[in-house]
Design a protein around this motif. Sequence first.
Motif, short mmCIF file in Angstrom:
data_model
loop_
_atom_site.label_atom_id
_atom_site.label_comp_id
_atom_site.label_asym_id
_atom_site.label_seq_id
_atom_site.Cartn_x
_atom_site.Cartn_y
_atom_site.Cartn_z
N LYS A 183 21.29 -31.21 148.96
CA LYS A 183 19.50 -30.96 149.36
C LYS A 183 18.97 -30.22 148.07
O LYS A 183 18.04 -31.29 147.16
CB LYS A 183 19.49 -31.23 150.37
CG LYS A 183 18.27 -31.73 150.92
CD LYS A 183 18.12 -31.13 152.31
CE LYS A 183 15.92 -32.01 152.55
NZ LYS A 183 16.24 -32.45 154.02
N SER A 226 20.11 -31.76 144.64
CA SER A 226 19.07 -33.14 143.91
C SER A 226 18.03 -33.10 144.13
O SER A 226 17.32 -33.59 143.30
CB SER A 226 19.20 -34.15 145.66
OG SER A 226 18.06 -33.82 146.33
N ARG A 227 16.60 -32.25 144.44
CA ARG A 227 15.67 -31.62 144.70
C ARG A 227 15.39 -31.10 142.47
O ARG A 227 14.77 -31.58 141.64
CB ARG A 227 15.10 -30.74 144.88
CG ARG A 227 14.85 -30.87 146.35
CD ARG A 227 14.33 -30.33 147.26
NE ARG A 227 14.52 -30.84 148.57
CZ ARG A 227 13.81 -29.35 149.92
NH1 ARG A 227 13.85 -28.01 149.18
NH2 ARG A 227 13.98 -30.33 150.71
N LYS A 270 17.25 -34.16 139.77
CA LYS A 270 15.93 -35.25 140.10
C LYS A 270 17.02 -36.92 140.58
O LYS A 270 17.16 -37.55 139.69
CB LYS A 270 14.77 -35.83 138.79
CG LYS A 270 14.23 -34.82 138.58
CD LYS A 270 13.23 -34.84 137.79
CE LYS A 270 12.56 -33.21 137.59
NZ LYS A 270 11.14 -34.31 136.81
N THR A 271 18.41 -36.49 142.08
CA THR A 271 18.93 -36.98 142.33
C THR A 271 19.04 -38.12 143.75
O THR A 271 18.40 -36.30 144.17
CB THR A 271 20.12 -37.05 141.00
OG1 THR A 271 20.73 -35.47 141.94
CG2 THR A 271 20.30 -37.21 140.28
N THR A 272 19.30 -38.57 143.74
CA THR A 272 19.64 -38.50 145.78
C THR A 272 20.81 -37.30 146.14
O THR A 272 22.01 -36.73 145.57
CB THR A 272 20.28 -39.48 145.68
OG1 THR A 272 21.15 -39.79 145.24
CG2 THR A 272 19.13 -41.01 145.24
N PRO A 273 20.61 -37.05 147.44
CA PRO A 273 21.55 -36.13 147.71
C PRO A 273 23.27 -36.26 148.32
O PRO A 273 23.76 -35.61 147.64
CB PRO A 273 21.19 -35.66 149.68
CG PRO A 273 19.69 -36.00 149.42
CD PRO A 273 19.42 -36.77 148.33
N LYS A 274 23.14 -37.88 148.15
CA LYS A 274 24.54 -38.20 148.31
C LYS A 274 24.99 -37.89 146.49
O LYS A 274 26.08 -37.38 146.70
CB LYS A 274 24.91 -39.81 148.88
CG LYS A 274 26.04 -39.94 148.83
CD LYS A 274 25.73 -41.62 148.68
CE LYS A 274 27.07 -42.33 149.42
NZ LYS A 274 26.85 -43.36 149.77
N THR A 275 24.49 -38.41 145.62
CA THR A 275 24.87 -38.32 144.16
C THR A 275 24.85 -36.69 143.82
O THR A 275 26.16 -36.18 143.19
CB THR A 275 23.69 -38.80 143.42
OG1 THR A 275 23.71 -39.94 143.45
CG2 THR A 275 24.19 -39.19 141.69
#
Length: 319
Positions: free
Chosen positions: A113, A116-117, A120-125
């Motif tokens: 998480k 991802s911040r 700049k992607t989703t936590p899943k990615t």
Amino acid sequence: MEKILAELINSLTDDQFLEFYEKVKKEAELIKKQKRLNKIDQKFREKGIKCPNCKSYHCVKNGHNPEGKQKYLCKKCRASFDPFRHHFTYWSHLNYEQWNLLIQISLLGQSSKVISRFIKTTPKTAWYNRQKLMQSKQLENTQLKFKKLNGQIQINETFIKKIHKGNFKDKFDKRKNHLDPFSTNTKCFIQMAVDTNNNIFVQSTNTKRLQKQWIIENMNTKLINKNSIIISDMQPLYLLVAKQTSSTLYATKTRTNPDASYRKLNKIIKLQASLKEALIHYHGLGFTNIQNYLNLWKWKYQHKGLTPNQQATVLYFNI
């Protein structure tokens, strides 16, 4: 030598001379070809490019793929390949800056998480790409080469109390569990060993406790040199380890005399503390992927003298 050869040629008939000439010509062509292959071999060996099929360095350039990356052709088995196929950036939409941040933040022990911040992607990615990094050949190739454990070997086990599985919205859901570094209740068993040369062995058994079959398959002469000295706690199965490797076992009672035990097992206890400190920040640890995190911790421990930016460079460029 030249005189002898000249005399031999002069003694040959025309037909014999032509036959001899053809044989010498073929041998000369083979020698020239081998010299060219040796030059190619040396060139690609220096670059670290080899065929993934036959492991040969006899390669030549073979055009580009649709993405514009250089492809190579193996001259030995005729296989066409991309040298970066097993790199963690292969088929990745992340650029160099994003991968650099992902590596550094992962080595700092932050969750997907947080990663991802920054990228700049989703936590899943972010989670998927971190798993890709931990399973990559780069992590394996840039580790210090593991040698057999020998000399005085400290062996001990450690446990992860609870494993967080799934994304549960309810804060009081019983399945939503986090890691506890001071746990005694076993959920996931991890076996560790270290010798006098600081060769580290760390592996999850994917069970809740140590089992005899796992000891027979893993802690044998392939891992431990014969006639070593094994220092451990009073775990009965370590007698089997000593018997399999023809080693001497020194067992210490941790409960009756903890100070003496700490002095004998000081290396392995420090490693266990370092491991639990690294794993406490991660969520989503399970029996299927715990070994990936152990490999990442081992890599980080071996390169602890480098800054996070230097560690990311080592991983990215495979140096």
